[in-house]
Design a protein around this motif. Structure first.
Motif, PDB file in Angstrom:
ATOM      1  N   SER A 258      -8.315 -80.549 -86.813  1.00  0.00           N
ATOM      2  CA  SER A 258      -8.309 -81.706 -85.917  1.00  0.00           C
ATOM      3  C   SER A 258      -9.684 -82.342 -85.791  1.00  0.00           C
ATOM      4  CB  SER A 258      -7.809 -81.292 -84.527  1.00  0.00           C
ATOM      5  OG  SER A 258      -8.674 -80.330 -83.956  1.00  0.00           O
ATOM      6  N   PHE A 259      -9.672 -83.660 -85.611  1.00  0.00           N
ATOM      7  CA  PHE A 259     -10.852 -84.456 -85.311  1.00  0.00           C
ATOM      8  C   PHE A 259     -10.525 -85.316 -84.089  1.00  0.00           C
ATOM      9  CE2 PHE A 259     -13.155 -83.836 -89.292  1.00  0.00           C
ATOM     10  CZ  PHE A 259     -12.148 -83.479 -90.175  1.00  0.00           C
ATOM     11  N   ASP A 260     -11.530 -85.671 -83.328  1.00  0.00           N
ATOM     12  CA  ASP A 260     -11.369 -86.666 -82.270  1.00  0.00           C
ATOM     13  C   ASP A 260     -12.040 -87.945 -82.743  1.00  0.00           C
ATOM     14  OD1 ASP A 260     -10.065 -85.682 -79.689  1.00  0.00           O
ATOM     15  OD2 ASP A 260     -11.391 -84.007 -80.179  1.00  0.00           O
ATOM     16  N   ILE A 261     -11.228 -88.956 -83.052  1.00  0.00           N
ATOM     17  CA  ILE A 261     -11.734 -90.227 -83.563  1.00  0.00           C
ATOM     18  C   ILE A 261     -11.645 -91.266 -82.453  1.00  0.00           C
ATOM     19  CG2 ILE A 261     -11.469 -92.035 -85.299  1.00  0.00           C
ATOM     20  CD1 ILE A 261     -10.211 -89.985 -87.139  1.00  0.00           C
ATOM     21  N   SER A 262     -12.792 -91.771 -82.018  1.00  0.00           N
ATOM     22  CA  SER A 262     -12.846 -92.733 -80.915  1.00  0.00           C
ATOM     23  C   SER A 262     -13.135 -94.128 -81.451  1.00  0.00           C
ATOM     24  CB  SER A 262     -13.939 -92.336 -79.914  1.00  0.00           C
ATOM     25  OG  SER A 262     -13.710 -91.042 -79.396  1.00  0.00           O
TER      26      SER A 262
ATOM     27  N   GLY B   2      -2.997 -96.606 -84.845  1.00  0.00           N
ATOM     28  CA  GLY B   2      -1.800 -96.553 -85.680  1.00  0.00           C
ATOM     29  C   GLY B   2      -2.096 -96.987 -87.104  1.00  0.00           C
ATOM     30  N   ASP B   3      -2.863 -98.077 -87.247  1.00  0.00           N
ATOM     31  CA  ASP B   3      -3.244 -98.549 -88.585  1.00  0.00           C
ATOM     32  C   ASP B   3      -4.110 -97.518 -89.307  1.00  0.00           C
ATOM     33  OD1 ASP B   3      -1.882-100.867 -88.117  1.00  0.00           O
ATOM     34  OD2 ASP B   3      -3.646-102.169 -87.990  1.00  0.00           O
TER      35      ASP B   3
ATOM     36  N   LEU C 165       1.466 -94.057 -77.082  1.00  0.00           N
ATOM     37  CA  LEU C 165       1.517 -94.458 -78.486  1.00  0.00           C
ATOM     38  C   LEU C 165       2.831 -93.957 -79.068  1.00  0.00           C
ATOM     39  CD1 LEU C 165      -0.230 -95.676 -80.849  1.00  0.00           C
ATOM     40  CD2 LEU C 165      -0.902 -93.316 -81.348  1.00  0.00           C
ATOM     41  N   ASN C 166       3.590 -94.844 -79.706  1.00  0.00           N
ATOM     42  CA  ASN C 166       4.912 -94.441 -80.187  1.00  0.00           C
ATOM     43  C   ASN C 166       4.820 -93.476 -81.370  1.00  0.00           C
ATOM     44  OD1 ASN C 166       5.034 -95.937 -82.808  1.00  0.00           O
ATOM     45  ND2 ASN C 166       4.899 -97.732 -81.470  1.00  0.00           N
ATOM     46  N   ALA C 167       5.933 -92.799 -81.636  1.00  0.00           N
ATOM     47  CA  ALA C 167       5.949 -91.742 -82.644  1.00  0.00           C
ATOM     48  C   ALA C 167       5.616 -92.261 -84.038  1.00  0.00           C
ATOM     49  CB  ALA C 167       7.314 -91.055 -82.649  1.00  0.00           C
ATOM     50  N   VAL C 168       6.039 -93.482 -84.355  1.00  0.00           N
ATOM     51  CA  VAL C 168       5.764 -94.039 -85.684  1.00  0.00           C
ATOM     52  C   VAL C 168       4.273 -94.256 -85.875  1.00  0.00           C
ATOM     53  CG1 VAL C 168       6.119 -96.028 -87.193  1.00  0.00           C
ATOM     54  CG2 VAL C 168       8.036 -95.099 -85.879  1.00  0.00           C
ATOM     55  N   ASP C 169       3.619 -94.905 -84.894  1.00  0.00           N
ATOM     56  CA  ASP C 169       2.183 -95.152 -85.003  1.00  0.00           C
ATOM     57  C   ASP C 169       1.380 -93.858 -84.936  1.00  0.00           C
ATOM     58  OD1 ASP C 169       2.365 -97.877 -85.334  1.00  0.00           O
ATOM     59  OD2 ASP C 169       2.264 -98.313 -83.192  1.00  0.00           O
TER      60      ASP C 169
ATOM     61  N   GLY D 268      -0.268 -82.049 -97.106  1.00  0.00           N
ATOM     62  CA  GLY D 268      -0.456 -82.323 -95.688  1.00  0.00           C
ATOM     63  C   GLY D 268      -0.694 -83.792 -95.408  1.00  0.00           C
ATOM     64  N   ARG D 269      -0.435 -84.167 -94.161  1.00  0.00           N
ATOM     65  CA  ARG D 269      -0.640 -85.551 -93.746  1.00  0.00           C
ATOM     66  C   ARG D 269      -1.302 -85.581 -92.383  1.00  0.00           C
ATOM     67  NH1 ARG D 269       2.000 -89.691 -96.159  1.00  0.00           N
ATOM     68  NH2 ARG D 269       2.228 -90.808 -94.194  1.00  0.00           N
ATOM     69  N   TRP D 270      -1.895 -86.732 -92.076  1.00  0.00           N
ATOM     70  CA  TRP D 270      -2.547 -86.932 -90.789  1.00  0.00           C
ATOM     71  C   TRP D 270      -1.535 -87.372 -89.733  1.00  0.00           C
ATOM     72  CZ3 TRP D 270      -7.774 -86.036 -90.265  1.00  0.00           C
ATOM     73  CH2 TRP D 270      -8.521 -85.952 -91.449  1.00  0.00           C
ATOM     74  N   PHE D 271      -1.755 -86.945 -88.498  1.00  0.00           N
ATOM     75  CA  PHE D 271      -0.972 -87.443 -87.376  1.00  0.00           C
ATOM     76  C   PHE D 271      -1.848 -87.433 -86.126  1.00  0.00           C
ATOM     77  CE2 PHE D 271      -0.318 -82.870 -87.156  1.00  0.00           C
ATOM     78  CZ  PHE D 271      -0.368 -82.592 -85.798  1.00  0.00           C
ATOM     79  N   ILE D 272      -1.384 -88.116 -85.095  1.00  0.00           N
ATOM     80  CA  ILE D 272      -2.108 -88.209 -83.822  1.00  0.00           C
ATOM     81  C   ILE D 272      -1.343 -87.409 -82.780  1.00  0.00           C
ATOM     82  CG2 ILE D 272      -2.967 -89.773 -82.026  1.00  0.00           C
ATOM     83  CD1 ILE D 272      -2.926 -92.009 -84.179  1.00  0.00           C
ATOM     84  N   ASP D 273      -2.024 -86.466 -82.126  1.00  0.00           N
ATOM     85  CA  ASP D 273      -1.301 -85.648 -81.152  1.00  0.00           C
ATOM     86  C   ASP D 273      -1.783 -85.838 -79.718  1.00  0.00           C
ATOM     87  OD1 ASP D 273      -3.700 -84.326 -81.200  1.00  0.00           O
ATOM     88  OD2 ASP D 273      -2.874 -82.359 -81.688  1.00  0.00           O
TER      89      ASP D 273
END
Length: 497
Positions: A130-134, A152-153, A407-411, A433-438
């Motif tokens: 994990s990373f925290d991207i601000s 999301g983008d 933030l919706n599940a798709v984004d 693997g893929r990136w996601f936002i949790d």
């Protein structure tokens, strides 16, 4: 590092507002300017933030070792973010007024770069790196909802991995000026009634000119909203803390169900709890709250054309509601209970306040874009002087509650159950693997705004995270700590019903 540069460049290419600078910011007529090149190395800042090991013995019996470790990490993250709310943006004519900050554990990052394995003490049980991207931005570029669009983008661009052809040797080349979306006063079809215009002229222009004592227009201290210390432009230091977080989705759904059963929204309830806590600390004073309201949904599609799509295009489109909470309403929240009895679940005054705020917000959103003060913003000829004229004076409101929703599940990249970024050894790690936002954390400064800012953000199926921010010296730290303690206790009570 090339992965992050490629992804960020792809986001810039797709978002016109991110591809411009600002010329003449200190003048009465600043303008966006085309930037032919952007050095992506200047747009990304990497900061080390080592995730602490869980303590052998939890200090707080109510929290596990892992939870206390997470709390310690979050505290360090917010302290790191504080400084980004303090400096002015520099060289706006030569580079965009935004950047991303990537907080990372260098031991995890080293393992990723070497395609090596992550040792057990530096990954969670699911093996997720994990990373925290601000996303930090000048408000001329975006609003809070625009932050969600950006992330999301970025998530999609990270999973795409392709390098945009415009990016060469860290430099993004933008030969063609971007087609910017229309300005807010053009994009939003504001209308004004004569009643609203005359009332605004009386409040903002004529009333301040009259001798207050002669016409008995000077309010008593009790009728003047408490807003902390006067605005101090010489001290930009910002403090940010966690107010509370609900990462248990079942508990959040239960809380939302309680709100609906009382005819209130979560935003309305939070307003009520904030007012209740402050009412017990600031005696015999009225309050004023502010709630930002997104305007993107009111955009005129005929004017926007292909340059603006609500929910897809980054822009700054926001207004607000700032009602006064008079002394009678605040005293009802104080109640007659003993100091030790702080339960809220059966407090009719709390739910009545929450219902009223919910109704006010719904009425405001239903009336837009009619009779909104932003429709008159063009009458201010010099915004710099307008802001400077407020220095040393009282702030507009006691607190601001900004709720971005989730933030919706798709984004977030969670709509596909396979959409995870797992750290695995071997050359195929990027394919597997893929990136996601949790999670989402929202913070903001309080330079000339409210005395206290409460900021709500979340990710679908991952709960919400709420922060509180205030300017150094503006409010007593003990007051903020008591507010934090109160809301944590009351939210815990409500979700455990």
């Amino acid at each position: 590092m090339s992965v992050s540069e490629n992804a960020l460049a792809a986001v810039v290419v797709g978002q016109p507002m991110l591809a411009v600078g600002i010329a003449g910011e200190e003048t009465k007529e600043p303008v966006f300017v085309h930037l032919k090149t952007i050095d992506m190395r200047r747009m990304i800042e990497w900061k080390e933030l080592i995730a602490p090991a869980a303590p052998s013995k939890p200090r707080n019996r109510d929290k596990s070792k892992e939870e206390q470790g997470e709390t310690h990490y979050d505290d360090r993250l917010l302290c790191s973010l504080e400084k980004y709310h303090e400096p002015l943006w520099e060289d706006l004519a030569g580079k965009p007024g935004w950047k991303i900050i990537v907080h990372h554990d260098p031991q995890q990052l080293g393992a990723l770069q070497s395609r090596g394995s992550i040792s057990p003490e530096h990954k969670d049980e699911d093996g997720v790196l994990s990373f925290d991207i601000s996303f930090c931005f000048h408000h001329a570029y975006s609003d809070g909802k625009g932050g969600y669009i950006f992330h999301g983008d970025l998530q999609r661009a990270l999973n795409n991995t392709a390098r945009p052809p415009e990016l060469q040797n860290h430099i993004l080349h933008l030969a063609t000026p971007p087609l910017l979306p229309p300005a807010m006063d053009t994009l939003i079809p504001f209308t004004l009634s004569w009643t609203f215009i005359l009332h605004t002229i009386w409040i903002e222009v004529l009333k301040p000119l009259l001798p207050k004592r002669l016409f008995r227009l000077e309010p008593s201290e009790a009728d003047t909203p408490w807003t902390g210390a006067p605005i101090d432009a010489s001290n930009p230091k910002t403090h940010i803390r966690t107010l509370f977080k609900l990462d248990n989705e079942a508990q959040l759904r239960g809380l939302l169900t309680q709100c609906r059963s009382h005819g209130a929204s979560l935003t309305g309830l939070l307003h009520a709890l904030i007012a209740r806590s402050l009412a017990r600390q600031v005696k015999d004073r009225s309050f004023r709250s502010t709630t930002p309201i997104a305007l993107a949904q009111y955009a005129d599609a005929n004017i926007a054309g292909s340059t603006f799509t609500p929910g897809k295009t980054i822009h700054c489109l926001v207004t607000g509601l700032s009602p006064l909470h008079d002394l009678d309403a605040i005293r009802r929240l104080q109640g007659n209970r003993e100091e030790g009895d702080m339960r809220v679940g059966d407090d009719a005054a709390v739910w009545a306040f929450a219902q009223e705020m919910t109704a006010r917000l719904r009425a405001k959103t239903a009336s837009l874009p009619r009779d909104d003060i932003l429709a008159l913003s063009g009458l201010i000829g010099d915004w710099h002087e307008f802001i400077r004229s407020r220095f040393g004076k009282a702030r507009d409101s006691t607190w601001e509650l900004s709720n971005l929703g989730s933030l919706n599940a798709v984004d977030a990249g969670k709509s596909d159950p396979k959409n995870v970024f797992e750290t695995k050894a071997g050359p195929n790690v990027e394919e597997e693997g893929r990136w996601f936002i949790d999670r989402a954390i929202f913070t903001q400064g309080t330079g000339v705004g409210s005395a206290i800012c409460i900021n709500v953000a979340g990710v679908a199926e991952h709960g919400i995270y709420v922060t509180i921010s205030w300017q150094d010296g503006n409010v007593d730290v003990d007051l903020v700590e008591k507010l934090v303690d109160d809301l944590q206790a009351w939210i815990t009570e409500l979700v455990e019903v």
